[in-house]
Enzyme design. Structure first.
Site, mmCIF file in Angstrom:
data_model
loop_
_atom_site.group_PDB
_atom_site.id
_atom_site.type_symbol
_atom_site.label_atom_id
_atom_site.label_comp_id
_atom_site.label_asym_id
_atom_site.label_seq_id
_atom_site.Cartn_x
_atom_site.Cartn_y
_atom_site.Cartn_z
ATOM 1 N N MET A 1 50.485 13.335 24.802
ATOM 2 C CA MET A 1 49.433 12.590 24.106
ATOM 3 C C MET A 1 49.829 12.422 22.642
ATOM 4 O O MET A 1 48.977 12.196 21.777
ATOM 5 C CB MET A 1 48.094 13.316 24.228
ATOM 6 N N HIS B 1 57.139 19.734 22.598
ATOM 7 C CA HIS B 1 57.528 18.469 23.241
ATOM 8 C C HIS B 1 59.043 18.270 23.157
ATOM 9 O O HIS B 1 59.667 17.791 24.107
ATOM 10 C CB HIS B 1 56.832 17.288 22.553
#
Ligand code: PAF
Length: 294
Positions: free
Chosen positions: A25, A32
């Site tokens: 998101m 990430h």
């Protein structure tokens, strides 16, 4: 790196290659970046999706304050080694208000599911749409969201998506704090208090390594550290890794999960435990992150 906005364009770009998908998101952090590293090993082309999914927010205020910065995210994704950044518009993802929602009964009902009604329906639905629209061979999710990983695995199996789901170890700062988009909301003193979660989980993993198998005792190790550090415990649960349901004894692959409030911020963390006493407590960032190098 290509930045694309439609499913069709992503499929066109990735035709005839194996694809590893990293769903996000946005507001990218070291967690990430590490998922991209795992994805790079798994397939020829790494696609990262970046979509703030309104369906999984049960609090409108939470959706409102979710940090967004596409320019920063594109730079980080590029340096991390993403080949295709898929940033769909709301109308690409939800051309009409969805009437089909994916509910993963049981797995999605306890812990986070009980406290955030509809959250996992939103997650399972958007991930199913990403799988259907992108058709990846592999998809990589962080173990930091252990219940989400269990929900996605079960959804994918139940709906026969031909995708291998890979769980990647939680990334932690050197002091042990699990990396999360929410950490930006922690004040300095709250950040120190937040270390109660990780130190409690590490202590419980040590207790398991020394032979402790009783859920209640492992859970109380975590709860007492969180309280001592000044946090407010919402739950500490030893759960079956696949069913995400509470278990009384560490007799199968499991995760020990904690949710707590520190100041105004709600944090979750966990360690994965196996019945032989081994564990995955995450990986520490031992070199400057690409986010701080420039
Ligand atoms: O973990 C997240 O960031 C989200 O829940 C996901 C998997 C990208 C779905 O929106």
């Amino acid at each position: 790196m290509r930045v694309l906005n439609t499913f069709a364009a992503v499929r066109g770009e990735t035709e005839n290659t194996s694809v590893a998908l990293v769903p996000t998101m946005g507001y990218l952090h070291d967690g990430h970046v590490s998922l991209v590293g795992v994805a790079r090993e798994a397939a020829d082309t790494v696609v990262m999706s970046l979509f703030v999914n309104p369906l999984q927010f049960n609090e409108p205020a939470d959706l409102e304050r979710y940090p967004r910065d596409l320019v920063r995210d594109s730079e980080i994704a590029d340096v991390a080694g993403v080949d295709v950044l898929f940033a769909p518009s709301m109308s690409e993802m939800y051309p009409t208000p969805p009437r089909t929602l994916v509910r993963v009964a049981g797995v999605a009902d306890g812990m986070e599911g009980a406290r955030r009604p509809g959250h996992f329906e939103g997650v399972a639905t958007v991930v199913a749409k990403l799988f259907a629209g992108i058709r990846p061979d592999v998809a990589v999710f962080g173990r930091k969201d252990a219940q989400q990983l269990a929900v996605v695995r079960r959804m994918s199996t139940d709906l026969s998506f031909p995708v291998e789901i890979v769980g990647a170890s939680t990334v932690r700062s050197l002091d042990g704090l699990a990396v999360s988009s929410r950490n930006v909301f922690l004040s300095e003193p709250d950040r120190v208090a937040a270390l109660g979660l990780s130190s409690g989980l590490f202590a419980a993993a040590e207790a398991a390594a020394e032979g402790e198998r009783t859920a209640a005792r492992l859970e109380s190790v975590v709860a007492s550290r969180v309280l001592a550090a000044g946090g407010e415990v919402e739950y500490v649960t030893l759960a079956d890794a696949h069913e995400a349901e509470p278990i009384g004894t560490l007799d199968r692959e499991a995760f020990l999960a904690v949710a707590a409030r520190v100041g105004d911020v709600r944090l979750i963390d966990n360690v994965v435990l196996w019945p032989d006493g081994s564990s995955d407590t995450g990986v520490r960032l031992d070199e400057p992150s690409i986010l701080r190098r420039s």
